[in-house]
Enzyme design. Structure first.
Site, PDB file in Angstrom:
ATOM      1  N   THR A 311      -4.707 -11.564  -0.953  1.00 38.28           N
ATOM      2  CA  THR A 311      -5.277 -10.330  -1.471  1.00 38.28           C
ATOM      3  C   THR A 311      -4.229  -9.232  -1.534  1.00 38.28           C
ATOM      4  OG1 THR A 311      -5.903  -9.414   0.686  1.00 38.28           O
ATOM      5  CG2 THR A 311      -7.491 -10.895  -0.390  1.00 38.28           C
ATOM      6  N   ASP A 312      -4.440  -8.292  -2.432  1.00 33.73           N
ATOM      7  CA  ASP A 312      -3.617  -7.084  -2.393  1.00 33.73           C
ATOM      8  C   ASP A 312      -3.855  -6.405  -1.047  1.00 33.73           C
ATOM      9  OD1 ASP A 312      -1.838  -5.149  -3.103  1.00 33.73           O
ATOM     10  OD2 ASP A 312      -2.745  -4.773  -5.056  1.00 33.73           O
ATOM     11  N   PHE A 313      -2.839  -5.695  -0.565  1.00 32.73           N
ATOM     12  CA  PHE A 313      -2.783  -5.347   0.846  1.00 32.73           C
ATOM     13  C   PHE A 313      -3.804  -4.282   1.256  1.00 32.73           C
ATOM     14  CE2 PHE A 313       1.286  -7.049   2.863  1.00 32.73           C
ATOM     15  CZ  PHE A 313       1.217  -8.213   2.128  1.00 32.73           C
TER      16      PHE A 313
END
Length: 596
Positions: A311-313
C-alpha cells in the site's frame, strides 16, 4: 554477522538459524520456490505478520524514528524505506548494521531496504530525496523529454548500481501515472502526458533497474500508483483530504492503464496502489489501497500480476514526526470504519504489505480472531520472501562501505547524469542570433544562478540596465500553501502572478533575456514566449548546463513531454483524465528537438 559454514559437500552457506546445518532455505543451490516453502513452514504467525509491514527508517542515530533493533528483533519487521541517507558510506554501514540485527534473530531473515527516488533535484519528505550524494539526472519527466529509451535504461542502470552499493534493493519508483491533469503536483515524477511515450520510458527504466530478470544484481521496482494517479480532481493531491477524489469525466481509465501494461511486460517486481478514490471510473469508490476490484480484480485478475503489492504509505495510521508534524491517515472512503475493519479490508483487497506501518499485531489479531485464515497470510508472505531470495539477500545482504563511497557520486555516473540533463532541455522559442552581437565578455545579469558559475560566462552586474544579456532561471508557478507537508507540493494555478509577469516582460524589453523555466508542471508561459530572446524548459539541470545552451555551446535536444497550456481558463475547462485536452495550447507535446 551470520556464520558462514560449508556443507559436507563443500557448498558454502549462511547458517541463518544458527544450528550448524544447511537447511533447505539456506541452500543456495535450491530453486527459490523450494527455499521459500521451507522457510515459510518454519515461521510463526508473528514472524509472518512482520514481513507484511514495510516501515520507515533513517540511517544513523536519530530521535524521530523507532529503534531498528526493536522493530527487527521484537516485531520481526524486515522491510524499511529509507528517509534519510547522510552519505553513501554511512548508508552502507547502516545496511550492514541492520543486517547484523536481522542475522541475530531466530531465522535470520535479512532486511530489505527501499527508497523513494534519490537521483533527481526534488526534495520532498514524502516523495523524493536529494541527500546521500547520489548522481543526479533530471526528474523522470525530464527522462521522458529525451524520448530515448536506451538512454533512460542506461541512466536507470547506473542509478541502480549506486543504490545497490549502499544496500538499497527496492526502488519505490517509477511512477506509471500520466500527466493528463496539468495542475497535479506530482507531474515531475511521471513520464508525461502521452501514454505511448510514457510506456516506452517506463519499460526502459524498469529494465535498467532490474535487468532482464530479478536477481542479485537488481534493484526491484515498486511501480506506482495503480491503476493510475494522474487524473486527480481539480489537480489536488491525494496526500491531503481535499485531494482524495479522482475524476474521469472523459471515461478514460483505459488510457491510464496503458503504461501499466508496459510495466508488467518489463517484469516490475512490485506494485503500489494509489491513495485516491477512482471516482467516476466505474470502479468501486473507495481508495485503491482498500479496493478489492482494483487489486484482486484488475491487477491480479486482468493483468495476472503475482508480485508484491504494498500500500501507499501510512494509509491506516498517518505518520508522526515528534515535535515536527502529525500527518493523518489517508484512508479515503473508509474513514468511518474502525482500524481493525480497515486492516481486514486491505487484506481482503489483496494487499501483501502495509506501507509505512509497523504494527504486525494487527495482522496477528485478524488471524486469531478468525476473520482471516493463516493461508491468506501465507500467500502474501510467500511473495515477499520470493523477492528477498531472488535479490540474493539470504545469501549475502552485506555491502562494501569503501566501494560504496567510491562509486556513489563518482565521475562516471555524474557525467552520465549531466549528459541526460542536457538531453532533456527543451528550446521553446528563440534563435541563437541573439548572441552574435554580444561582446566577447558580456556584462551579465542573472537571477537564480550561482554567481560563481555565471562568472565563467561573463562579467556579472547587479542591475539589468547595466547588462548586455540577462539569464534567468525560474520555477514554474504554483500557489504556496501552509503546512509542513503541503509546502513541498507545488499545486494550484499555473499562471505567473500578474505583477511578476509584467516585471519579466519589462526586463525582456530592456535587455536581451534568456529565460529557463523548470517545468515540474506545465506552466502557462503566454507572454514570455514572445518577450524572451530565448525560452527554455528544463526538468532538473545544473546551472552550467543551462548556460552552455544559453550561450550556444550546447544544443537543447529534448521535446516537451506534455502540452503547455495557453491559459488557466483552458486548464480549468479541460477534463482531468483526457490527454491533450486544453484548448489551443501554447506548445504541443513533442515541441522542441532543434537538433538530433
Amino acid at each position: 554477522m551470520t556464520s558462514r559454514l560449508r556443507h559436507p559437500d563443500g557448498t558454502p552457506f549462511r547458517d541463518l538459524n544458527h544450528n550448524g546445518t544447511m537447511e533447505p532455505y539456506e541452500d543456495p543451490r535450491l530453486p527459490v520456490d523450494d527455499r521459500v516453502e521451507d522457510l515459510l513452514g518454519r515461521m510463526t504467525l508473528e514472524e509472518k505478520a512482520g514481513q507484511m509491514c514495510h516501515g520507515r527508517m533513517a540511517a544513523g542515530d536519530n530521535s524521530f524514528m523507532p529503534s531498528g533493533a526493536g522493530l527487527i528483533a521484537e516485531r520481526h519487521i524486515t522491510h524499511f524505506a529509507m528517509i534519510q541517507v547522510p552519505s553513501a558510506g554511512t548508508m552502507a554501514a547502516w545496511n550492514n548494521h541492520v543486517q547484523d540485527l536481522a542475522a541475530a534473530t531466530r531465522l535470520g531473515i535479512p532486511v530489505t531496504l527501499s527508497s523513494d527516488p534519490r537521483h533527481g533535484f526534488t526534495a520532498n519528505p514524502m516523495t523524493a530525496h536529494t541527500d546521500g550524494g547520489f548522481s543526479p539526472g533530471p526528474e523522470p519527466i525530464g527522462l521522458a523529454a529525451t524520448d530515448d529509451p536506451a538512454l533512460v535504461e542506461e541512466f536507470a542502470a547506473a542509478a541502480a548500481r549506486e543504490l545497490r552499493s549502499v544496500g538499497i534493493r527496492v526502488a519505490i519508483h517509477p511512477m506509471a501515472d500520466l500527466a493528463t491533469e496539468p495542475r497535479w503536483a506530482r507531474i515531475s515524477g511521471t513520464f508525461g502526458e502521452d501514454a505511448d511515450r510514457a510506456a516506452r520510458m517506463l519499460g526502459a527504466y524498469i529494465r535498467g533497474m532490474q535487468g532482464d530478470t530479478l536477481g542479485p544484481d537488481s534493484v526491484a521496482c515498486m511501480t506506482k500508483h495503480f491503476p493510475g494517479h494522474g487524473p486527480q480532481a481539480g489537480g489536488e493531491d491525494a496526500h491531503f483530504a481535499y485531494g482524495k477524489h479522482q475524476a474521469f469525466p472523459g471515461g478514460n481509465l483505459e488510457y491510464h492503464l496503458r503504461p501499466w501494461e508496459a510495466a508488467f511486460a518489463a517484469g516490475t517486481a512490485q506494485v503500489m496502489p494509489c491513495y485516491s478514490i477512482p471516482t467516476g471510473s466505474g470502479l468501486p469508490e473507495v481508495a485503491a489501497n482498500f479496493n478489492r476490484e482494483v487489486i484482486t480484480g484488475l491487477l491480479r485478475g486482468r493483468y495476472g500480476f503475482d508480485g508484491v503489492v504494498c500500500t501507499d504509505f501510512n494509509s491506516l495510521t498517518g505518520m508522526e514526526l515528534p515535535g515536527v508534524v502529525q500527518l493523518p491517515p489517508r484512508n479515503w472512503g473508509v474513514e468511518h470504519l474502525s482500524l481493525a475493519e480497515q486492516v481486514l479490508m486491505q487484506l481482503d483487497a489483496g494487499v501483501d504489505q502495509l506501507g509505512g506501518e509497523t504494527r504486525p499485531d494487527w495482522i496477528v489479531d485478524a488471524v486469531r480472531s478468525g476473520a482471516v485464515g493463516e493461508g491468506r497470510i501465507d500467500t502474501s508472505v510467500r511473495r515477499i520472501l520470493r523477492d528477498k531470495f531472488r535479490l540474493g539477500l539470504f545469501d549475502d545482504p552485506y555491502v562494501d562501505t569503501d566501494a560504496a563511497s567510491a562509486l556513489v557520486g563518482a565521475a562516471e555516473p555524474r557525467l552520465l547524469g549531466r549528459r541526460v540533463q542536457l538531453r532533456s532541455l527543451v528550446q521553446l522559442t528563440g534563435r541563437a542570433e541573439t548572441l552574435r552581437t554580444l561582446p566577447e565578455v558580456p556584462a551579465l545579469y542573472v537571477e537564480n544562478i550561482a554567481p560563481e558559475t555565471a562568472a565563467r560566462y561573463g562579467h556579472l552586474v547587479d542591475r539589468p540596465e547595466e547588462a548586455d544579456l540577462a539569464v534567468l532561471r525560474l520555477t514554474a508557478p504554483y500557489e504556496k500553501r501552509e503546512g509542513f507537508l503541503e509546502q513541498h507540493f507545488h499545486a494550484g494555478s499555473l499562471d505567473f502572478p500578474a505583477a511578476e509577469l509584467a516585471r519579466l516582460r519589462a526586463l525582456c524589453a530592456s535587455v536581451p533575456t534568456i529565460i529557463d523555466v523548470r517545468l515540474d508542471r506545465p506552466a502557462v508561459l503566454t507572454g514570455l514566449d514572445t518577450a524572451a530572446a530565448l525560452l527554455l524548459g528544463s526538468f532538473g539541470a545544473d546551472d552550467d548546463i543551462v548556460l552552455d545552451v544559453a550561450f550556444g555551446r550546447a544544443v537543447a535536444e529534448g521535446t516537451l513531454p506534455f502540452d503547455l497550456p495557453s491559459s488557466m481558463r483552458a486548464v480549468e475547462d479541460s477534463r482531468e483524465d483526457v490527454p491533450f485536452d486544453t484548448v489551443e495550447p501554447l506548445f504541443r507535446c513533442g515541441h522542441g528537438a532543434v537538433a538530433r
